[in-house]
Design a protein around this motif. Structure first.
Motif, PDB file in Angstrom:
ATOM      1  N   MET A  20       9.686  -1.705  32.710  1.00  0.00           N
ATOM      2  CA  MET A  20       8.755  -1.163  33.690  1.00  0.00           C
ATOM      3  C   MET A  20       9.323   0.136  34.247  1.00  0.00           C
ATOM      4  N   LYS A  21       8.460   1.122  34.410  1.00  0.00           N
ATOM      5  CA  LYS A  21       8.861   2.381  35.018  1.00  0.00           C
ATOM      6  C   LYS A  21       8.187   2.499  36.377  1.00  0.00           C
ATOM      7  N   TYR A  22       9.000   2.745  37.411  1.00  0.00           N
ATOM      8  CA  TYR A  22       8.500   2.800  38.777  1.00  0.00           C
ATOM      9  C   TYR A  22       8.544   4.238  39.280  1.00  0.00           C
ATOM     10  N   SER A  23       7.510   4.612  40.016  1.00  0.00           N
ATOM     11  CA  SER A  23       7.450   5.962  40.573  1.00  0.00           C
ATOM     12  C   SER A  23       6.620   5.937  41.844  1.00  0.00           C
ATOM     13  N   ALA A  24       6.682   7.032  42.592  1.00  0.00           N
ATOM     14  CA  ALA A  24       5.904   7.136  43.830  1.00  0.00           C
ATOM     15  C   ALA A  24       4.437   7.365  43.518  1.00  0.00           C
ATOM     16  N   GLY A  25       3.582   6.949  44.418  1.00  0.00           N
ATOM     17  CA  GLY A  25       2.161   7.172  44.247  1.00  0.00           C
ATOM     18  C   GLY A  25       1.803   8.632  44.430  1.00  0.00           C
ATOM     19  N   THR A  26       0.684   9.037  43.886  1.00  0.00           N
ATOM     20  CA  THR A  26       0.223  10.424  44.010  1.00  0.00           C
ATOM     21  C   THR A  26      -1.068  10.452  44.809  1.00  0.00           C
ATOM     22  N   GLY A  27      -1.258  11.501  45.557  1.00  0.00           N
ATOM     23  CA  GLY A  27      -2.447  11.597  46.391  1.00  0.00           C
ATOM     24  C   GLY A  27      -2.418  12.869  47.222  1.00  0.00           C
ATOM     25  N   PRO A  28      -3.211  12.942  48.271  1.00  0.00           N
ATOM     26  CA  PRO A  28      -4.098  11.891  48.793  1.00  0.00           C
ATOM     27  C   PRO A  28      -5.411  11.812  48.024  1.00  0.00           C
ATOM     28  N   ALA A  64      13.514  -8.093  40.125  1.00  0.00           N
ATOM     29  CA  ALA A  64      12.515  -7.358  39.348  1.00  0.00           C
ATOM     30  C   ALA A  64      11.158  -7.378  40.042  1.00  0.00           C
ATOM     31  N   LYS A  65      10.786  -8.522  40.600  1.00  0.00           N
ATOM     32  CA  LYS A  65       9.513  -8.621  41.311  1.00  0.00           C
ATOM     33  C   LYS A  65       9.516  -7.805  42.592  1.00  0.00           C
ATOM     34  N   VAL A  66      10.676  -7.716  43.243  1.00  0.00           N
ATOM     35  CA  VAL A  66      10.768  -6.936  44.477  1.00  0.00           C
ATOM     36  C   VAL A  66      10.493  -5.460  44.201  1.00  0.00           C
ATOM     37  N   LYS A  67      10.911  -4.980  43.031  1.00  0.00           N
ATOM     38  CA  LYS A  67      10.665  -3.586  42.676  1.00  0.00           C
ATOM     39  C   LYS A  67       9.172  -3.287  42.545  1.00  0.00           C
ATOM     40  N   MET A  68       8.378  -4.321  42.305  1.00  0.00           N
ATOM     41  CA  MET A  68       6.930  -4.141  42.179  1.00  0.00           C
ATOM     42  C   MET A  68       6.244  -3.994  43.533  1.00  0.00           C
ATOM     43  N   ALA A 120       4.091  -0.129  32.543  1.00  0.00           N
ATOM     44  CA  ALA A 120       4.850  -0.847  31.519  1.00  0.00           C
ATOM     45  C   ALA A 120       5.144   0.076  30.342  1.00  0.00           C
ATOM     46  N   HIS A 121       6.422   0.060  29.910  1.00  0.00           N
ATOM     47  CA  HIS A 121       6.850   0.773  28.716  1.00  0.00           C
ATOM     48  C   HIS A 121       7.539  -0.227  27.807  1.00  0.00           C
ATOM     49  N   GLY A 122       6.758  -0.850  26.932  1.00  0.00           N
ATOM     50  CA  GLY A 122       7.313  -1.902  26.093  1.00  0.00           C
ATOM     51  C   GLY A 122       7.675  -3.100  26.947  1.00  0.00           C
ATOM     52  N   ASN A 123       8.965  -3.486  26.880  1.00  0.00           N
ATOM     53  CA  ASN A 123       9.435  -4.616  27.687  1.00  0.00           C
ATOM     54  C   ASN A 123       9.968  -4.182  29.045  1.00  0.00           C
TER      55      ASN A 123
END
Length: 595
Positions: A355-363, A319-323, A350-353
């Motif tokens: 975590m939702k992971y996604s790519a960053g947006t930019g630049p 779980a920590k690696v996903k961060m 964070a969505h309740g308990n």
């Protein structure tokens, strides 16, 4: 406590022997059986250790890195204290005052009845202590992967309590022979073992859950990149990984492509290059650990002299690696004014308990800099999370309060760590000289600029990595507004500014705030008020990286001699114009005529 020599003819000679100082020639009258230094060798005293060192450059040693070794001993002591405290074991460090433990007795009505005498609770009665030089069965297993003379390992054995075993490894036969002699010379055979092996293979062979090392120290000549993959796998759960990099030309932006090949990150030649180097190394460590569902937690990361040094703990957790993606960032640095922006590689929401992971947006920037209209360079990815565990650093400082003169470099360690505790948790920094040179005006004092940021409602701190650095949470627009206000008080000749220069574009806009340069009390940090040794002068001439050790020793031309050969060439050049004895290449001479 330790038998330094097995046989000596008399006590007075022993006393004389112990008074040998750094780089002092040792007389044959004090030679020891099996570990005696010869006439061509010297005895180096550092901390509690005395090591034999060949006069020829057969084994690497750099005296300037005593600060590095002292700091490592301090960090390792606190890490050992923290680990063994959970097992009911307390450390006893020579010269360290005991912590006063008191019990406050509160009456039924809630009033303080004073401080009572310390009480021995059953839990306290069951605790035991370990001292320096004592092998602790529940203690730490330590590996020094590239030990050279074994000085660092021997200092661990003589100065750090709570250790079970130390492996001093090197892949040079002459170095391993010297390590064995130095182990015997210092009487630490019960703790330190010499090893002849490729450091990578040694670590790969200790990847089993019960075979891993609690502490791995890597201090190679140059880059540690080739050892990192093995290190993150062979360190125990929550173990300590200590890594030094001396290839600063690569990590500070001179060879960005080489940095990418070694560390997986593009370095930039910028004012914040030393902190960026730290963050590149942490990114590389975390990236390699992620391959094995592991991740890092930095305890302390410093840039000092000509190298960087990081102390990180390694844990396992999917779980920590996903961060990890959300902890890395790309850097956009303007080539004109030096303004920088960070773009996170990922997002973790964070969505309740869950975590939702996604790519960053930019630049985060346009095609050109909004302040000076110049292009951006893209660097990274770098570690964008904290460099230090402040609670751990404060424990080290508390230990120095109890034993202020434990090391020769204690003053410098205390000053640097005090700055570390004052640093804001914000990546990278600006420098006063670069801000002023960009707008072509004189430089405001450090306190004036810090006060202006504080008056504007922003946080500000110094950085241990650069003497005139400014770390702040203020956006770049506020930074340049303050410089515009300063320029109005100290005007420049704008008619002389080129229309393509960064100063022309920056000063062409009016500031959106009115900066207040009145000096505030909180603008001066405590480390500066107390006059702590934060940035010391060069300790000696030619104090930088030394020449690489050679198997046969005996460097033909020393670095110092080589430098002298190239000094004052222009001043000593002959003024005789007749030295040119050949025709110019632009002309051809045929039959006495020049065509």
């Amino acid at each position: 406590m330790f038998a330094i020599v097995p046989r000596l003819h008399s006590l007075p000679r022993l006393t004389s022997f112990l008074k040998i100082t750094n780089l002092t020639k040792v007389s044959t009258a004090f030679m020891m059986e099996g570990a005696a230094p010869t006439q061509d060798e010297t005895v180096i005293t550092e901390g509690k250790a005395k090591v034999i060192y060949p006069s020829a450059n057969q084994v690497f040693y750099n005296p300037v890195q005593e600060f590095n070794r002292d700091l490592t001993c301090a960090v390792l002591t606190e890490f050992s204290r923290m680990q063994l405290a959970e097992k009911g074991i307390d450390l006893v460090v020579p010269g360290e005052r005991e912590q006063q433990k008191v019990v406050v007795d509160l009456s039924d009505n809630g009033e303080d009845c004073g401080i009572s005498d310390p009480v021995d609770t059953p839990a306290a009665a069951e605790r035991r202590t370990v001292t320096v030089g004592e092998a602790c069965p529940e203690g730490l297993r330590v590996l020094e992967g590239l030990a050279a003379s074994g000085l660092r390992s021997i200092r661990f054995a003589l100065e750090v309590p709570g250790l079970k075993s130390i492996v001093a490894n090197d892949f040079s036969t002459s170095a391993v022979d010297l390590i064995k002699r130095n182990i015997q010379f210092n009487g630490v055979e019960h703790l330190v073992t010499a090893s002849y092996s490729d450091a990578r293979m040694l670590m790969y062979n200790r990847m089993g859950k019960h075979d891993r090392f609690n502490v791995i120290d890597l201090d190679p000549y140059g880059s540690p990149a080739m050892f990192l993959d093995a290190a993150v796998q062979s360190v125990s759960e929550g173990g300590l990984l200590c890594v030094t990099c001396t290839d600063m030309a690569v990590m500070a932006g001179n060879s960005g492509e080489t940095c990418y090949g070694k560390y997986g990150s593009m370095s930039l030649k910028s004012r914040f290059c030393h902190e960026m180097a730290l963050r590149i190394l942490l990114h590389s460590l975390n990236l390699r650990a992620n391959c094995y569902q592991r991740y890092i937690v930095p305890l302390l990361s410093i840039s000092a002299d000509f190298y960087i040094r990081v102390f990180v703990r390694v844990f396992t957790g999917q779980a920590k690696v996903k961060m990890s993606a959300s902890k890395q960032a790309m850097v956009y640095n303007c080539v004109g004014c030096g303004t920088y922006h960070l773009q996170r590689m990922g997002k973790a929401v964070a969505h309740g308990n869950n975590m939702k992971y996604s790519a960053g947006t930019g630049p985060p920037v346009g095609t050109s800099c909004e302040f000076c209209q110049q292009k951006h360079q893209v660097g990274g990815p770098i570690w964008a999370e904290p460099l230090h565990d402040i609670a751990f650093v404060q424990k080290i400082l508390a230990a120095f309060d109890r034993c202020p003169k434990r090391f020769n470099t204690s003053d410098r360690i205390e000053g640097m760590l005090s700055m570390v505790t004052e640093e804001l948790n914000i990546p990278l920094y600006y420098t006063m000289d670069n801000l002023s040179s960009t707008v072509r005006c004189n430089t405001p004092s450090l306190l004036q600029f810090r006060s202006a940021l504080l008056h504007a409602g922003y946080k500000v701190s110094l950085s241990h990595a650069c003497q005139n650095a400014i770390k702040t949470d203020a956006p770049p627009s506020i930074i340049w507004d303050i410089m515009r206000c300063w320029e109005k008080l100290n005007p420049v000749k704008r008619e002389k500014l080129s229309e393509t220069s960064p100063a022309y574009h920056i000063l062409g806009a009016e500031p959106s705030i009115q900066a207040n340069f009145e000096i505030r009390q909180d603008a001066n940090p405590n480390s500066r008020k107390l006059g702590l040794k934060r940035f010391q002068e060069n300790p000696e001439a030619y104090w930088g990286p030394k020449a690489r050790a050679k198997a046969g020793g005996g460097i033909a031309t020393s670095l110092e001699e080589r430098r002298k050969q190239h000094q004052n060439k222009r001043k000593n050049a002959t003024e005789d114009a007749s030295f040119k004895q050949f025709a110019c290449k632009k002309y051809k001479q045929v039959s006495g005529l020049v065509l």
